[in-house]
Scaffold this motif. Structure first.
Motif, PDB file in Angstrom:
ATOM      1  N   LYS A 289       0.827  -1.201   0.000  1.00 48.35           N
ATOM      2  CA  LYS A 289       0.000   0.000   0.000  1.00 48.35           C
ATOM      3  C   LYS A 289       0.864   1.255   0.000  1.00 48.35           C
ATOM      4  O   LYS A 289       0.569   2.229  -0.710  1.00 48.35           O
ATOM      5  N   PHE A 290       1.925   1.248   0.785  1.00 48.91           N
ATOM      6  CA  PHE A 290       2.827   2.396   0.817  1.00 48.91           C
ATOM      7  C   PHE A 290       3.518   2.579  -0.534  1.00 48.91           C
ATOM      8  O   PHE A 290       3.640   3.700  -1.044  1.00 48.91           O
ATOM      9  N   ILE A 291       3.962   1.478  -1.129  1.00 48.63           N
ATOM     10  CA  ILE A 291       4.637   1.558  -2.434  1.00 48.63           C
ATOM     11  C   ILE A 291       3.677   2.078  -3.505  1.00 48.63           C
ATOM     12  O   ILE A 291       4.033   2.948  -4.305  1.00 48.63           O
ATOM     13  N   SER A 292       2.461   1.562  -3.520  1.00 50.04           N
ATOM     14  CA  SER A 292       1.514   1.981  -4.560  1.00 50.04           C
ATOM     15  C   SER A 292       1.102   3.439  -4.397  1.00 50.04           C
ATOM     16  O   SER A 292       0.938   4.164  -5.391  1.00 50.04           O
ATOM     17  N   LYS A 293       0.974   3.892  -3.161  1.00 48.89           N
ATOM     18  CA  LYS A 293       0.490   5.252  -2.927  1.00 48.89           C
ATOM     19  C   LYS A 293       1.561   6.301  -3.153  1.00 48.89           C
ATOM     20  O   LYS A 293       1.292   7.359  -3.744  1.00 48.89           O
ATOM     21  N   HIS A 294       2.792   6.028  -2.714  1.00 52.63           N
ATOM     22  CA  HIS A 294       3.819   7.068  -2.708  1.00 52.63           C
ATOM     23  C   HIS A 294       4.901   6.867  -3.772  1.00 52.63           C
ATOM     24  O   HIS A 294       5.742   7.743  -3.939  1.00 52.63           O
ATOM     25  N   ILE A 295       4.886   5.728  -4.460  1.00 46.39           N
ATOM     26  CA  ILE A 295       5.896   5.502  -5.506  1.00 46.39           C
ATOM     27  C   ILE A 295       5.232   5.274  -6.857  1.00 46.39           C
ATOM     28  O   ILE A 295       5.512   5.988  -7.823  1.00 46.39           O
ATOM     29  N   LEU A 296       4.337   4.304  -6.934  1.00 53.27           N
ATOM     30  CA  LEU A 296       3.734   3.975  -8.226  1.00 53.27           C
ATOM     31  C   LEU A 296       2.772   5.055  -8.699  1.00 53.27           C
ATOM     32  O   LEU A 296       2.812   5.465  -9.860  1.00 53.27           O
ATOM     33  N   ASN A 297       1.894   5.518  -7.831  1.00 48.27           N
ATOM     34  CA  ASN A 297       0.914   6.524  -8.252  1.00 48.27           C
ATOM     35  C   ASN A 297       1.548   7.866  -8.581  1.00 48.27           C
ATOM     36  O   ASN A 297       1.026   8.619  -9.401  1.00 48.27           O
ATOM     37  N   SER A 298       2.677   8.177  -7.968  1.00 51.13           N
ATOM     38  CA  SER A 298       3.328   9.459  -8.233  1.00 51.13           C
ATOM     39  C   SER A 298       4.159   9.426  -9.506  1.00 51.13           C
ATOM     40  O   SER A 298       4.605  10.461  -9.976  1.00 51.13           O
ATOM     41  N   ASN A 299       4.373   8.255 -10.069  1.00 50.24           N
ATOM     42  CA  ASN A 299       5.199   8.142 -11.268  1.00 50.24           C
ATOM     43  C   ASN A 299       4.525   7.301 -12.353  1.00 50.24           C
ATOM     44  O   ASN A 299       5.176   6.615 -13.116  1.00 50.24           O
ATOM     45  N   SER A 300       3.207   7.337 -12.387  1.00 55.83           N
ATOM     46  CA  SER A 300       2.507   6.499 -13.363  1.00 55.83           C
ATOM     47  C   SER A 300       1.651   7.325 -14.312  1.00 55.83           C
ATOM     48  O   SER A 300       0.742   6.787 -14.933  1.00 55.83           O
ATOM     49  N   MET A 309      -6.999  -2.849  -5.211  1.00 52.83           N
ATOM     50  CA  MET A 309      -6.158  -3.676  -6.074  1.00 52.83           C
ATOM     51  C   MET A 309      -5.061  -4.360  -5.276  1.00 52.83           C
ATOM     52  O   MET A 309      -4.781  -5.549  -5.466  1.00 52.83           O
ATOM     53  N   VAL A 310      -4.434  -3.609  -4.387  1.00 50.69           N
ATOM     54  CA  VAL A 310      -3.357  -4.170  -3.566  1.00 50.69           C
ATOM     55  C   VAL A 310      -3.881  -5.316  -2.709  1.00 50.69           C
ATOM     56  O   VAL A 310      -3.231  -6.357  -2.556  1.00 50.69           O
ATOM     57  N   LYS A 311      -5.069  -5.142  -2.154  1.00 52.25           N
ATOM     58  CA  LYS A 311      -5.648  -6.196  -1.324  1.00 52.25           C
ATOM     59  C   LYS A 311      -5.880  -7.468  -2.125  1.00 52.25           C
ATOM     60  O   LYS A 311      -5.619  -8.584  -1.624  1.00 52.25           O
ATOM     61  N   ASN A 312      -6.339  -7.337  -3.350  1.00 56.35           N
ATOM     62  CA  ASN A 312      -6.544  -8.524  -4.183  1.00 56.35           C
ATOM     63  C   ASN A 312      -5.226  -9.187  -4.561  1.00 56.35           C
ATOM     64  O   ASN A 312      -5.157 -10.411  -4.682  1.00 56.35           O
ATOM     65  N   ILE A 313      -4.165  -8.393  -4.746  1.00 55.95           N
ATOM     66  CA  ILE A 313      -2.844  -8.980  -5.002  1.00 55.95           C
ATOM     67  C   ILE A 313      -2.400  -9.829  -3.816  1.00 55.95           C
ATOM     68  O   ILE A 313      -1.886 -10.948  -3.981  1.00 55.95           O
ATOM     69  N   VAL A 314      -2.608  -9.306  -2.611  1.00 51.64           N
ATOM     70  CA  VAL A 314      -2.232 -10.060  -1.406  1.00 51.64           C
ATOM     71  C   VAL A 314      -3.068 -11.325  -1.280  1.00 51.64           C
ATOM     72  O   VAL A 314      -2.554 -12.397  -0.905  1.00 51.64           O
TER      73      VAL A 314
END
Length: 693
Positions: A289-300, A309-314
């Motif tokens: 969740k931290f990676i998707s919010k502060h890394i992926l979403n800021s550079n996508s 989505m993250v919950k379904n991946i887990v």
């Protein structure tokens, strides 16, 4: 990277996440607190709206135990139980407004709601009549028209919270809202929040409305599909399959008739699945969740990777990997597995919904440019994420980290502290008290009365909170010492405890009942000891009374010889005399000694409510300072015409002493306050305070 180096990284990350509030105990505490708060919110909402056909449920990351105050939004879904959505037309309930789930011409997971019983006498029909439209000669419920009306109880309320609530534009099926800070909150929180990472702060509430739906065919297909690993357990599968689903007002993007489509969600089932995960599962979930919010979403380039989505991946990762592979020493490997799985989904533009695999969560969401940006970022994290993480940790320890990293760390620590404080307060509420508190807060209009009310409640709960905090600190210290050891025996013990904590619900319920039975036995033993002590004290008092009676009888016999008529009249009047209540001792009984402070506690009636309270508070302060820390002081207000002033005065004393103990780092003293109304036998006397162990 070598395996020992990866194991070291996993242990460092595991310890860091524990420090940020993701240990097993803290996650469980947040889950239990939110469970009780969700029930209290439903009961209070029914009382406020004066209807029993609604459930107002807390969902999302905070309900799952991962969300922290100020950095996670609060998700609320209100379910109208007067409506029923069914798969089979034969299951119609005439007492409810029933809709048929028609999914023939819609995407997977989306349905048209076709009205089955056109009964205008039903209250639900009149309530949702505005959203009914005609299509192909039949009435359907429009999700677009349904979202145009905001029937939130805070939108119609007149209390302080309602006036400070600001609603924002629609976001999917939710109506986001924000409760603005008042003047005192703004003055107090603004200097603190300015020092934190602004991108991490969240202060919104997602309000969603929906209807219960019953889809046995979908749940049966999910229940019977093949699983090669030991998660979820058979009992968890049965529980999830028995829970109802919900439909929420949102249609599939870029499809025909999306304004009358409704999406199905299995909110309660997903919550049950999250609670069945072990601590390493949860840490993978939190890290992603931290990676998707502060890394992926800021550079996508605008693509939003949601927590859903993250919950379904887990979920998919937990089902495809053995539970034994989710241990603290393998944390980093599991995060890399999740990133590789997510990369595969981005490449294929297909992430299946765990509860309904036919539904694609990435459909119409990722463009080619966004796909390329996400793949590059995921490759970088898979290859270099381990070195980047250890470099950041080393910079923090050496004091050379970037300001943004330090702000992010301070933000996590602040959010953890506030969340823990909220849990400590709510944990000492019973369910009825929490419901009454929510109702009072909804109706309260005065800002000053609100702060006085909350301050008094906080002061009442403070001693118990301090004791709970001491227990929590002792528990966390034990966890840290166990985690710092790296021997093989400790490793196996750790794995055993992780497996032990994830047993079936039946076993935990049996343990809970046994624990309650043990506690009852302890209470019975304590009561028996107290009864024995009271019996001893009664016997000693009776012995003293007998001696006094003997001496009085001897005096009466001696006086009868001199004045027989006078002594007879006196002996008749003596039993009718009332005992004097002006002087009574304040006693603190302990196992070793008894502390007694006699006071003369009567005052004239016109100054009773002020001077009497002042005298009582000073005496309580003197007694409380001499009290041994292992003893409990119970202040009982026996005789007073104004218990509220005495109550506030005693609270001020207790708060001052407890804060001094808090600041000095010593264990807090124990105190309890019990109030009694005035007995109308002594109207002219002031305070008589008894301190009883």
């Amino acid at each position: 990277m070598s395996e020992p180096f990866t194991t070291y990284t996993s242990r460092v990350l595991d310890q860091l996440l524990n420090e940020f509030g993701y240990s097993t105990r803290e996650i469980k505490d947040r889950q239990e607190c939110m469970d009780q708060s969700s029930i209290a919110r439903t009961l209070s909402a029914r009382s406020i709206q004066k209807r029993n056909d609604i459930d107002r449920i807390f969902v999302g990351s905070q309900r799952e135990g991962l969300g922290l105050e100020f950095i996670s939004d609060l998700d609320v879904i209100q379910i109208f139980k007067s409506v029923s959505c069914i798969e089979n037309v034969a299951d119609i309930d005439e007492s409810k407004l029933c809709f048929h789930l028609d999914g023939k011409l819609t995407a997977a997971g989306h349905f048209f709601l076709r009205l089955l019983n056109n009964d205008t006498k039903l209250q639900a029909f009149q309530e949702f009549r505005y959203a009914l439209i005609e299509k192909d000669g039949e009435l359907h419920l429009s999700s677009e028209l349904f979202m145009q009306k905001n029937d939130d109880m805070f939108a119609e309320g007149k209390g302080l919270i309602s006036t400070h609530t600001c609603y924002m534009d629609r976001k999917g099926p939710s109506i986001p809202k924000q409760v603005k800070h008042d003047e005192f909150q703004e003055a107090f929180l603004k200097p603190i929040l300015q020092t934190l990472h602004q991108d991490m702060l969240v202060n919104t509430i997602d309000y969603v409305r929906g209807f219960p739906c019953f889809v046995p065919c979908i749940l049966q297909a999910w229940k019977t599909r093949k699983r090669h690993c030991n998660w979820p357990s058979r009992q968890t599968i049965e529980t999830v399959a028995s829970l109802p689903a919900f439909v929420v007002p949102v249609g599939e993007k870029k499809t025909k008739n999306k304004d009358i489509q409704w999406r199905i969600c299995f909110t309660l089932g997903e919550l049950c699945l999250v609670k069945s995960l072990n601590n390493t599962h949860m840490k993978v979930y939190g890290a992603l969740k931290f990676i998707s919010k502060h890394i992926l979403n800021s550079n996508s380039a605008g693509c939003q990777i949601t927590s859903f989505m993250v919950k379904n991946i887990v979920f998919w990762l937990a089902e495809k990997r053995q539970k034994e592979l989710f241990s603290p020493d393998l944390l980093w490997q599991r995060i890399k597995d999740a990133l590789r799985f997510f990369k595969k989904c981005i490449v294929e533009k297909n992430l299946s919904y765990y509860m309904l695999p036919e539904r694609n969560l990435l459909k119409n969401r990722v463009t080619k440019h966004q796909q390329q940006c996400l793949i590059e970022k995921l490759d970088d994290l898979i290859e270099n994420g381990q070195c980047i993480f250890l470099t950041i940790v080393e910079d923090i320890e050496n004091g050379t980290a970037k300001p943004e990293v330090l702000k992010a760390r301070d933000t996590m620590e602040f959010a953890k502290t506030v969340s823990k404080l909220c849990i400590l307060v709510k944990r000492n509420f019973t369910l009825d008290q929490l419901v009454a508190y929510m109702e009072t807060e909804f109706h309260r209009k005065s800002l000053l009365m609100r702060y006085l009310y909350n301050t008094c409640i906080f002061a009442v709960k403070l001693p118990a909170m301090m004791l709970q905090r001491r227990d929590d600190l002792s528990g966390t210290e034990g966890n840290e010492t166990s985690q710092s050891s790296v021997s093989e025996t400790d490793k196996w013990k750790k794995e055993f405890h992780i497996e032990f904590a994830q047993r079936s619900n039946e076993a935990t319920e049996m343990e809970a009942s046994q624990l309650m039975g043990d506690q009852k036995d302890e209470v019975i033993c304590v009561k028996q000891e107290k009864e024995q002590e009271t019996n001893v004290t009664r016997q000693t008092k009776n012995m003293g009374k007998r001696k006094k009676k003997k001496s009085k009888n001897q005096e009466i016999k001696h006086s009868q010889k001199v004045h027989p008529n006078e002594t007879q009249t006196k002996s008749r009047k003596e039993p009718k005399k009332k005992p004097c209540t002006r002087e009574r001792p304040i006693e603190c009984r302990s196992n070793e000694k008894t502390l007694s402070i006699p006071i003369k506690a009567w005052t004239p009636r016109f100054i009773e409510s002020y001077l009497g309270n002042l005298v009582s508070s000073i005496v309580c302060f003197a007694l409380f300072m001499q009290l041994p820390r292992e003893d409990r002081l119970t202040i009982i207000n026996v005789d007073t015409s104004n218990p509220h002033l005495y109550w506030l005065g005693s609270l001020v004393v207790f708060v001052i002493i407890t804060l001094l103990d808090w600041l000095s780092g010593r264990s807090p003293r124990k105190a309890t306050i019990v109030l009694k109304k005035k007995e109308n036998t002594h109207k002219n006397y002031g305070k008589i305070v008894e301190a009883i162990n």
